[in-house]
Structures are given as structure tokens and as C-alpha cells.
Design a protein around this motif. Structure first.
Motif, short mmCIF file in Angstrom:
data_model
loop_
_atom_site.label_atom_id
_atom_site.label_comp_id
_atom_site.label_asym_id
_atom_site.label_seq_id
_atom_site.Cartn_x
_atom_site.Cartn_y
_atom_site.Cartn_z
N HIS A 171 35.58 -78.77 -21.69
CA HIS A 171 36.86 -78.19 -21.26
C HIS A 171 37.99 -78.88 -22.01
N GLU A 196 36.55 -70.48 -27.28
CA GLU A 196 36.73 -69.74 -26.03
C GLU A 196 38.19 -69.76 -25.59
N LEU A 197 38.87 -70.88 -25.81
CA LEU A 197 40.30 -70.98 -25.50
C LEU A 197 41.09 -69.99 -26.34
N SER A 214 47.64 -77.76 -18.97
CA SER A 214 46.67 -76.95 -18.23
C SER A 214 45.26 -77.36 -18.64
N ASP A 215 44.31 -77.18 -17.73
CA ASP A 215 42.92 -77.55 -17.96
C ASP A 215 42.11 -76.27 -18.12
N PHE A 216 41.66 -76.00 -19.38
CA PHE A 216 40.91 -74.77 -19.64
C PHE A 216 39.41 -75.06 -19.63
N ASP A 221 51.08 -77.31 -23.05
CA ASP A 221 51.82 -76.05 -23.16
C ASP A 221 53.30 -76.25 -23.48
N VAL A 272 45.27 -78.47 -22.41
CA VAL A 272 46.17 -77.76 -23.31
C VAL A 272 47.61 -78.16 -23.01
N GLN A 327 45.32 -62.74 -23.71
CA GLN A 327 46.60 -62.80 -22.99
C GLN A 327 47.71 -62.17 -23.82
N TYR A 387 40.63 -66.47 -25.22
CA TYR A 387 41.39 -66.23 -23.99
C TYR A 387 42.88 -66.03 -24.31
N GLN A 388 43.42 -66.88 -25.19
CA GLN A 388 44.84 -66.77 -25.55
C GLN A 388 45.12 -65.45 -26.27
N TYR A 413 36.96 -74.78 -27.83
CA TYR A 413 38.18 -74.32 -28.48
C TYR A 413 38.13 -72.83 -28.80
#
Length: 623
Positions: free
Chosen positions: A499, A518-519, A510-512, A504, A502, A526, A522-523, A516
Motif C-alpha cells: 500500500h 494500481e494507484l 491518504s493511504d491507498f 496529496d 500518497v 477518477q 485508480y487516479q 503504484y
């Protein structure tokens, strides 16, 4: 079209050849990666190609009508110059045209101004200053009036990169361009090079970069060069095939040599001259059969201390400097086996968080509680400072005389250094003779022999070759303690972290849950959702809802809010029209003052538009 040719290039240091008989060429459109272990001579080879270093043998030819841009590992410029002046001090013809144009305006020389304006049109240089600030901004350099000498090492490298990119050379040569860049900037550079027509020669350990940008690999291995078509994944397959073929050829030569050796021993001395051709052939066979593949892999097998149940607890910690809040009300309790990546733009507070975890910094609010069994190992860029006149083995012996391995065995420092690729001769070299990669390996060794159970790695991939990175990754995958990594190497993060913290901005972390890639997925999702909410601003008709059937918790817009929403839509359309008109003006050209004013207005309009769109979204959600 051939841009560069290198024929029979050789270079030695002392009585040892670094490489010999290297033949290599780059054609228009090639994007070539230069690969090799630390000490193979990659930087030396680039310096020979660019004329900064002479070859002992061979010749380099560069096509006369092309321009070459070179970003080396340690760029240097006049430290008193502001950043913008460093950019404009280059031999870039566009930069020189802009300088002549500005000088003509300042002096009021109408003839010079007329000629400069013609050249500005010829080189399409009207938006050069705008592009300069844009690229510097992308690379994290915003204060263009700051003196170059006031910048950190990483910032200097990024200014040098902006300079060489703005020169728009036909052939671009980059030595470790991703070092000192945050992840967003690495991805921007990757996309920039992918979409440009520039021919590229690059040295990098970033495996995702190699896979997505490069279409050819040049490997320096044991003094020879090998060329492979395709990206890095293809290179790994072809290299394995080559090594298998070479191993088979050596085995065959050894079998044949045994027969030839038996024949030579049986020949009478007086008849030796009658078969001289066969004796000569035997010598060549002997040289081939004597080839030995050098194992260049490290052996990371160091014991770690036992870690108790209580590790580190961050209890609502807050920290800031000079009135700026970097970390606000952050809490986390570390568990055994945690593997955490930390990402965020430079200057957001990543190192501040690491220093609070280790106790080097105290939070402004909250507290950090550390377990009794925690033994930190902190690998960071700033610790790469040694006594240049001290020998390698003496530095390590200052920490320990013997070390216990993970297997329970005890080894001497000399044997441990050998497993970290320091030969017996190299162990007695002075620090001043070590390469950047060798210094990094020594730094890693000094940390691991202290048997840490909580490892913090701040940019550990800088200067390490890919072979060493693979071994380091395997060690860390089996590391039983806690692991915290700050890195711009996406492959490294993807393999090792579970995990990610991040950063921001504005103190928020924030804790994702994920790695990386997968992050980023996700971004991207969004961002895509935001675009579907706001495709192009159009009038929104709010249907009349009878008061009695309005769901609980929902509300209609007031008359004033409806009018505000309608006005926002008109304002946003006007801003977009004005921005489009300004961009057209920039492309058409104008005076320096006009160009600067238009650029500033575009930035202000973009900020206004973002604020108005955010307010429109709030109202639309209520509607």
C-alpha cells in the motif's frame, strides 16, 4: 539516415581495458538504451561519443548537419546566472534569436529589430519563453530568477534537462535522466520522449521507461558490446539466448582443446614447425576455451534483528516549516511485515515524515511512539559522504569485524565485501576511486550489517545497475521486518509495496491499498469520471419537482443559486473563448512584453476557470 557511427572504439584505464573493438551506430528515429553493470563503462562510452573524452583506439563520426544535445550526470553552468539566463545561454539557435530580439527592443535599434522579427518568424520562436517556463514548471523549477548556484543537486540536473530539451536537438543523449525526478515528472518525460521525433540514446535503470520508450538496446558486457532490437522485455529474452549459446560454444571449445593439447604433447620437437598453422589455431582455441563468465550479482544474505509486536505508532502528527503545513493530523500504526511506498511531488514533506518516524524530527502536534525492539536502517541520498582518503575495507571494519548471515554463518568483512561485488583488490582502493554505483553498494552494506528490522529506503535505485536492483528486490521481498520506500522507480514499487502513502498536498496524506500501477489506474479512473461529469459546459435545465415528493435530504436550488449557475456557465464559455484567442496570438507572435502578458493572462484564466467549474459542480450536485 545515419546520425552517429562508432568504429572499433576502445578505452583502458591503466593496464586494464574497459572495453575494446566497440562498433555502434544510431540512425534517425532510433531510441537506444545503453545497458550494463556498474563499472562497465556506460558514462565513459557516452563521453567518448560526445567528444568529452578521447578514445584510446577507434573513431567516432557524427553527421555534419545534425545537432547533438547531451545531459551528463553532473552538469555545471555559471552559478551566478539566474535559471532563465542559464537556459538562454545555450547555443540553441532559437534561444539566440530570442536574445537578439529582446536586445533590439531594449536598445531601440529598428534595423536589428526588423531582422530579429524575421528570424523569430523563421524559427517559430514567439512562444519560446512560454515553452521554457512550461517545461521548467513540469520539471519542478518555478522560480526562474533564482541563481543556479542556489539550487540543489537535483534541481540543477532538472534545469540542465530543461535546457537540453528546449534545444530540440536531432540526437538527444541522456545519462540517468530519471534520477532526482518525482514519479509524475518521470511519466511526463516518458510521454514527452515518446511523442517527439527526437533520436535518443539513454542510460537509465528505469525498466518501465526502457520498455515504453526504447526500441533498441546496446549492452556493454565484459568489455564487449551487444545490440538487440526491441524493448527491454525482448532484450532479456535475447540476452538469455546469447548467454546459453556462448556457454555451449565455450564447452565445445574446451572439449576440442583437450584433443588438440594431447596432439601437441605427442609431437616430436623437431617436427613442430611442420604444423605451425595447427599450433597457432590451438592458441586461438585455448583463448576461447579459457573464457570465464564473471558473476556480477550481489549476494544479499544478512541477518535481521527480531521485531516485537509494538513497532511505530503515529498518533495524529502534524508538522510544518516557515508557516507552511506539510503534514496535518496524520495517524498510522505500523504492523509487522508492512511494505509501504511513499509518493508525492518534491517538497511535499516525504522526508519530513521519514525523519519523524526515526525520531530525528519531533512533530509540532501529536506524538510518535516507538517500540523497544525497533532497529532502524535508513538508506538516503544525503548520506553518500565518505572520507575520500579512507580505504573501503577500513570503513566497513569501523562498523563490524565479522557479520552473521541469515543462514546463521559468520563471515569476515572481506568475504562480505566480495559478496557485494568488491574484489580483494577493490577492497583496498581509496573511496575516491569508487564509481557512483560502487558508493551506493557500500552505503547499502554499511546499513545492512547493523541488522535492521525496520528499513527506510529513500531513492535506493539511483546509480544502481539493473542486475544489482534485481538482487536488492529479491532480498527485500524476503525481508521479515517493516519496509518503507520512497522511489521514482515504478517497477521497484510495484514489486515490493502493498500500500502507498500518497502526499496529496496541503498537509493531506491518504493511504491507498495497492501498488503504484494500481494507484495510477485508480487516479486515471477518477480523472475520467470528472471529465464525464463536465464534458463541455452546457446549460442545465433543472426540472420542476413538486415539493411534496422531494426526497428527504435533497433540496432544490434557490432562485439565486439557479441564476448563479446560469452565470457560471456563461463565464466558463467566455473564459474558454478568451484562452483560445490568446493561444492564437501566442502562435502568431508579438513583442516580448505582449507575449509575456498573454502568457500570464492564460495562467490567470485557467485558475479562474478551475474555481468556477468547482462551484458549478457543487451547485449541480445540489440540483
Amino acid at each position: 539516415m545515419n546520425y552517429l557511427s562508432a568504429e572499433n572504439i576502445a578505452k583502458s584505464f591503466g593496464d586494464q581495458w574497459l572495453f575494446k573493438n566497440i562498433n555502434f551506430g544510431i540512425s534517425k528515429g532510433d531510441k537506444v538504451a545503453l545497458i550494463g553493470t556498474n563499472g562497465a563503462g556506460k558514462t565513459t562510452f557516452l563521453n567518448i561519443l560526445t567528444g568529452k573524452l578521447p578514445a584510446d583506439e577507434g573513431e567516432v563520426s557524427i553527421r555534419k548537419d545534425i545537432r547533438v544535445g547531451y545531459l551528463d550526470q553532473s552538469p555545471s553552468f555559471n552559478e551566478s546566472l539566474p535559471v532563465l539566463e542559464v537556459i538562454f545561454s545555450s547555443n540553441n539557435p532559437i534561444a539566440q534569436v530570442v536574445k537578439r530580439y529582446e536586445h533590439a527592443i531594449e536598445t531601440g535599434d529598428h534595423d536589428a529589430l526588423e531582422k530579429a522579427m524575421e528570424d523569430m518568424d523563421k524559427f517559430a520562436a514567439w512562444d519560446f519563453e512560454y515553452r521554457t517556463k512550461e517545461i521548467l514548471g513540469r520539471l519542478g523549477i518555478h522560480d526562474t530568477e533564482n541563481a543556479y548556484g542556489n539550487l540543489s543537486g537535483g534541481q540543477r540536473k532538472r534545469v540542465a534537462m530543461a535546457k537540453v530539451l528546449l534545444e530540440d536537438p536531432d540526437l538527444l543523449i541522456l545519462d540517468e535522466p530519471t534520477n532526482h525526478l518525482d514519479l509524475d515528472t518521470v511519466e511526463w518525460l516518458e510521454n514527452y520522449l515518446n511523442t517527439s521525433n527526437t533520436t535518443l540514446l539513454v542510460v537509465t535503470h528505469d525498466r518501465y521507461f526502457l520498455d515504453t520508450v526504447c526500441n533498441q538496446m546496446l549492452e556493454l558486457d565484459n568489455g564487449s558490446a551487444y545490440t538487440y532490437k526491441g524493448n527491454y522485455t525482448n532484450f532479456l529474452e535475447k540476452k538469455a539466448e546469447r548467454e546459453e549459446m556462448e556457454a555451449a560454444a565455450v564447452d565445445k571449445a574446451r572439449n576440442l582443446m583437450r584433443k588438440e593439447l594431447d596432439w601437441i604433447r605427442r609431437q616430436p620437437k623437431a617436427r613442430g614447425t611442420k604444423a605451425k598453422y595447427r599450433i597457432d589455431a590451438f592458441e586461438e582455441l585455448k583463448e576461447k576455451a579459457s573464457q570465464k563468465k564473471v558473476d556480477v550479482q550481489m549476494d544479499l544474505n544478512v541477518r535481521t534483528s527480531r521485531l516485537g509486536s509494538k513497532i511505530i505508532e503515529l498518533d495524529h502528527v502534524t508538522k510544518g516549516f516557515d508557516g507552511r503545513e506539510l503534514i496535518r493530523d496524520f495517524e498510522y500504526t505500523f504492523r509487522r511485515g508492512d511494505r509501504i511506498g511513499i509518493v508525492g511531488k518534491n517538497g511535499m514533506g516525504k522526508s519530513t515524515l521519514l525523519n519523524m518516524i526515526t525520531g530525528e524530527l519531533q512533530p509540532d502536534q501529536g506524538q510518535v511512539v516507538k517500540g523497544e525492539t525497533v532497529q532502524f536502517g535508513y538508506y538516503r541520498q544525503s548520506d553518500l559522504v565518505f572520507n575520500e582518503n579512507q580505504r573501503v575495507i577500513d570503513i566497513v571494519k569501523d562498523v563490524a569485524e565479522v557479520v552473521q548471515l541469515g543462514t546463521g554463518e559468520t563471515v569476515t568483512i572481506g568475504n562480505l565485501l566480495q559478496s557485494f561485488l568488491f574484489s580483494p583488490a577493490k577492497q583496498y582502493d581509496f573511496i575516491s576511486k569508487l564509481s557512483g554505483g560502487e558508493r551506493r553498494r557500500l552505503q547499502l552494506l554499511l546499513i545492512l550489517i547493523k541488522q535492521p528490522n525496520f528499513l527506510i529506503l529513500d531513492e535506493p535505485t539511483n546509480d544502481l545497475d539493473i542486475a544489482s536492483l534485481n538482487v536488492l528486490e529479491e532480498f527485500l521481498l524476503n525481508f521479515p521486518g517493516c519496509l518503507v520506500i520512497v522511489s521514482h522507480d515504478r517497477y521497484f514499487l510495484d514489486r515490493l509495496v502493498q500500500h502507498i502513502f500518497v502526499f496529496d498536498g496541503e498537509g493531506q496524506i491518504s493511504d491507498f491499498p495497492g501498488n503504484y500501477t494500481e494507484l495510477r489506474d485508480y487516479q486515471d479512473e477518477q480523472e475520467a469520471e470528472k471529465k464525464t461529469v463536465l464534458p463541455a459546459i452546457k446549460p442545465v435545465v433543472v426540472p420542476e419537482v413538486p415539493k411534496e415528493i422531494i426526497p428527504v435530504g435533497k433540496k432544490k436550488l434557490s432562485y439565486k443559486e439557479q441564476k448563479e449557475m446560469e452565470q457560471l456557465e456563461k463565464d466558463i464559455e467566455q473564459i474558454e473563448s478568451r484562452k483560445a484567442a490568446l493561444v492564437q496570438k501566442l502562435n502568431a507572435g508579438g513583442t516580448h512584453a505582449e507575449l509575456s502578458g498573454w502568457s500570464t493572462e492564460i495562467e490567470n484564466l485557467a485558475e479562474q476557470q478551475a474555481n468556477k467549474e468547482m462551484r458549478w459542480l457543487e451547485l449541480s450536485e445540489n440540483a
